[in-house]
Enzyme design. Structure first.
Site, PDB file in Angstrom:
ATOM      1  N   GLU A  45       0.764  -1.155  -0.034  1.00 52.62           N
ATOM      2  CA  GLU A  45       0.011   0.063  -0.154  1.00 52.62           C
ATOM      3  C   GLU A  45       0.872   1.299   0.016  1.00 52.62           C
ATOM      4  O   GLU A  45       1.798   1.317   0.543  1.00 52.62           O
ATOM      5  CB  GLU A  45      -1.021  -0.121   1.297  1.00 52.62           C
ATOM      6  CG  GLU A  45      -1.978   1.053   1.291  1.00 52.62           C
ATOM      7  CD  GLU A  45      -2.726   0.736   2.635  1.00 52.62           C
ATOM      8  OE1 GLU A  45      -3.728   1.843   2.650  1.00 52.62           O
ATOM      9  OE2 GLU A  45      -2.665   0.164   3.246  1.00 52.62           O
ATOM     10  N   LYS A 114      -8.936   3.404  -2.741  1.00 48.22           N
ATOM     11  CA  LYS A 114      -9.477   2.549  -1.505  1.00 48.22           C
ATOM     12  C   LYS A 114     -10.983   2.998  -0.858  1.00 48.22           C
ATOM     13  O   LYS A 114     -11.132   3.869  -0.691  1.00 48.22           O
ATOM     14  CB  LYS A 114      -8.455   2.843  -0.337  1.00 48.22           C
ATOM     15  CG  LYS A 114      -8.860   1.669   0.694  1.00 48.22           C
ATOM     16  CD  LYS A 114      -7.256   1.937   1.758  1.00 48.22           C
ATOM     17  CE  LYS A 114      -7.399   1.052   2.876  1.00 48.22           C
ATOM     18  NZ  LYS A 114      -6.369   1.065   3.703  1.00 48.22           N
ATOM     19  N   CYS A 175      -5.618  -3.429   1.959  1.00 46.45           N
ATOM     20  CA  CYS A 175      -5.283  -3.560   3.337  1.00 46.45           C
ATOM     21  C   CYS A 175      -6.653  -3.755   4.216  1.00 46.45           C
ATOM     22  O   CYS A 175      -7.301  -4.647   4.303  1.00 46.45           O
ATOM     23  CB  CYS A 175      -4.417  -2.373   3.803  1.00 46.45           C
ATOM     24  SG  CYS A 175      -3.865  -2.642   5.573  1.00 46.45           S
ATOM     25  N   SER A 359      20.763  -1.326  33.935  1.00 45.61           N
ATOM     26  CA  SER A 359      20.722  -1.282  35.387  1.00 45.61           C
ATOM     27  C   SER A 359      20.888  -2.782  36.153  1.00 45.61           C
ATOM     28  O   SER A 359      21.081  -2.792  37.291  1.00 45.61           O
ATOM     29  CB  SER A 359      19.096  -0.867  35.782  1.00 45.61           C
ATOM     30  OG  SER A 359      18.410  -1.783  35.663  1.00 45.61           O
TER      31      SER A 359
END
Length: 715
Positions: A45, A114, A175, A359
């Site tokens: 896309e 789309k 999509c 850490s």
């Protein structure tokens, strides 16, 4: 007689606004597809611009440059002889659309906008584009003059139509349309479309691929057909990682699948399929009556044949066989997804590498191991001969000219020693155990490690306050108030951030590099961010955070996986250690514990997070759900207390989530306020009305329990 056709889809690592780079990757994918004998190529896309341009889609320059790049593709004779499905944004009648442009031999056949836009979660497509809300409707689109000059066409069809060749019919969806209940492929397959393309910009989330693959298979399992799924892959310049996995499915069965995670910029997935399999399959299922009642699509006719083998038998062309779908475990997804995302980020920002405050706890440990995984991926890609990775690695590592000819990043530890920097920033509240674990881990993965104490810096800052106010704060264990205790913890955390950025800027200089700084990595997990169990602008504030969307529970499983997979025995010590911030003095009677400080476990936080975000629960509905799930293990009052405590701390710490370090998005309950989780940051933390309703339920439950006991006693 079979009608064999070779088709190709692809994963492309496109980058927002990298017009020329995006074009070149498209051209490379077309070249590879043609070399494999494919007569149809489908791309992701918005592949011309990159999917993640966001508000840049509002700029008219972007549309001009898109057409300029597309023009150079049309002009390139190497793109002839194959039907192309390419994605770019287009303005039609002053309206912006997300489009697919289908072409053949330098001629545009159809522009398909789309129909259904992604507009939730991470996506805001309706902010930039308008959906084409006219199914099966087509109108005329006048091409830009630079395209007219190339194609000799003045206009083309624009709308919801399909392509009809001499041997098959092809339809395109984009999509989000795959995920909609009434997906376009349903009407297309009923109208005789045999090949459906889907071009996506679909991001990675842990365990999400199963949902996507089920939908792709279902798209052709019910009505038959060939489905080509293309996707972007890589970091497009934001929080998302697009996870590729381009696929080809025939009648509900997978015949080709691309990689979900890799450092390849261009990956072409191809298969040879038989159109007669689709026709045979459709004759066996209940679709005929519905097909005769389906409204027809306009067919754009193209006088070419995509399956030339229908004219003569060729024994060298063999149909692709069905195969099992490959899924990574969640632990592998954590090892690979954020690692690929980090690599794209560091190579594209021209950084000199990473800096991580290490850490000795499990979160910074997980972050370090993900960087190690990235180095392993780089090393493997170099061994496989990926020249782009090798070139990028040399640039990031600042390999000098005299060394560049012979050096290659094939050793992950050596590569890490050049680009990864860690530091243990200890105070008198730190333990020898965390300091030792940090050093052992850095030695194993190869990071350039600095071990320091910052007590003089903390003392100096507190002394400034004492001189200015005449008051000296002390820790709670020494008689101080909660306010003093928090302030003394926070100043340590914030000074670590200051030191982190100082070291990130100067360590490359210390090591003889005159240009380039290090990206500072954050290491706060999604549960701590949700609960607000971090200091605002402390060492969780960084440039990017690879674990900010991953739960503590999943991180522990990942570390256990990495211990064996990466052969790092010291990781067992990280797993067995009690999570602690080490910001308060350790005494015989008191050792700071994260879960004790938070008032809830990390497992409970994951539950709260999913109910709040995924299931859209407020305090009252969350209590009702947990009332049934957690009783009788907990009393109704205990459940109520936990829910109220979660929402109280969630509310008072919402402001922290507005400044969270940009994090790799991996979890549906991410509290990222900047993109994903839009909620006010000034909230009444008591949730008074909801609390009253919860209290009513608790009282009713306790009253009912008391009455039941009394009845039993009487009996």
């Amino acid at each position: 007689m079979g009608h064999l056709i070779t088709i190709a889809t692809c994963n492309l690592n496109q980058w927002a606004l990298d017009f020329e780079g995006n074009r070149d990757r498209i051209l490379k994918s077309i070249k590879i597809a043609k070399e494999r004998g494919a007569t149809l190529r489908v791309g992701p896309e918005l592949e011309i611009t990159g999917y993640g341009c966001l508000d840049h889609f509002l700029e008219t320059d972007l549309y001009l440059h898109s057409w300029e790049m597309y023009a150079s593709i049309l002009q390139n004779k190497e793109t002839y002889g194959i039907l192309l499905d390419i994605g770019l944004p287009i303005i039609h009648k002053n309206v912006k659309y997300n489009c697919r442009v289908l072409s053949y031999d330098g001629k545009i056949l159809l522009i398909r906008p789309k129909i259904w836009l992604a507009n939730d979660g991470n996506y805001r497509e309706m902010r930039f584009f308008t959906p084409w809300q006219r199914p099966r409707y087509v109108e005329n689109f006048v091409l830009p003059r630079l395209i007219q000059t190339i194609t000799g066409q003045e206009s083309v069809d624009f709308g919801d139509a399909v392509i009809s060749t001499l041997d098959t019919v092809i339809g395109a969806e984009t999509c989000e349309e795959l995920f909609t209940p009434n997906a376009p492929h349903i009407g297309m397959t009923l109208d005789g479309v045999e090949i459906i393309t889907n071009s996506s910009g679909s991001h990675h989330e842990l365990r999400k691929l199963h949902t996507r693959m089920n939908l792709i298979r279902e798209a052709t399992a019910k009505a038959g057909g060939i489905y080509l799924y293309a996707n972007q892959k890589g970091c497009d310049g934001d929080r998302l990682y697009y996870d590729g996995c381009a696929s080809i499915v025939v009648n509900g069965e997978l015949v080709a699948q691309g990689k979900q995670f890799s450092l390849e910029d261009v990956e072409v997935v191809s298969a040879t399929v038989d159109l007669e399999d689709v026709r045979s399959y459709r004759s066996q299922i209940s679709r005929g009556l519905q097909a005769t009642h389906t409204e027809a699509y306009k067919r754009v006719k193209v006088p070419v044949e995509l399956s030339p083998t229908s004219l003569s038998f060729n024994p060298k062309i063999v149909p692709s066989k069905p195969k099992e779908i490959f899924y990574h475990s969640p632990e592998e997804e954590i090892a690979l997804g954020p690692a690929c995302w980090l690599w794209d980020y560091v190579r594209r920002c021209n950084g000199a590498g990473f800096f991580l405050p290490l850490s000795g706890g499990i979160d910074s440990c997980a972050t370090a191991v993900i960087v190690h995984s990235m180095c392993r991926l780089v090393a493997q890609a170099a061994k496989d001969g990926n020249q782009q990775v090798i070139a990028d690695a040399k640039r990031v590592a600042n390999v000098k000219d005299e060394e560049a000819e012979t050096w290659s990043p094939t050793d992950p530890v050596d590569f890490a020693s050049r680009i990864f920097h860690t530091s243990y920033m200890g105070t008198k509240n730190s333990s020898i155990e965390t300091r030792t674990r940090a050093k052992e881990l850095s030695d194993k993965i190869g990071s350039y490690h600095v071990d320091l104490n910052m007590d003089t810096l903390v003392t100096a800052v507190v002394s400034v306050f004492e001189v200015a106010t005449g008051k000296k704060p002390v820790f709670k264990v020494f008689g101080g108030s909660q306010t003093e205790n928090l302030a003394l913890q926070n100043i340590q955390a914030r000074l670590r951030m200051v030191l982190a950025y100082l070291f990130a800027q100067l360590l490359p200089w210390v090591r003889g590099r005159q240009t380039g700084g290090l990206l500072v990595l954050g290491s706060a997990n999604v549960d701590e961010c949700l609960r607000g169990y971090l200091t605002k602008y402390d060492c969780s504030s960084a440039d990017i955070n690879p674990i900010g969307g991953i739960s503590k529970t999943d991180l522990k499983k990942f570390i256990d996986y990495a211990r064996a997979e990466f052969e790092i025995p010291v990781l067992k010590e990280f797993l067995e250690a009690t999570p602690t911030a080490e910001l308060e003095p350790i005494t015989k009677e008191y050792v700071q514990s994260d879960e004790a400080d938070m008032g809830m476990t990390y497992e409970e936080l994951s539950v709260f997070g999913r109910l709040r975000k995924v299931q859209k629960c407020g305090p009252y509905s969350m209590f009702l759900k947990l009332y049934h799930e957690w009783t009788p293990r907990l009393t109704p009052r205990q459940v109520a207390e936990k829910v109220k405590k979660f929402f109280f701390f969630y509310a008072i710490n919402r402001h922290k989530q507005t400044v969270l370090t940009p994090s790799y998005h991996a979890e549906q309950y991410s509290p990222d306020d900047n993109r994903f989780d839009l909620r006010p940051f000034l909230i009444n933390p008591r949730f008074n009305w909801a609390s009253k309703k919860i209290d009513e339920i608790v009282e009713q439950s306790e009253k009912g329990t008391t009455e039941e006991l009394e009845e039993l006693t009487v009996e």
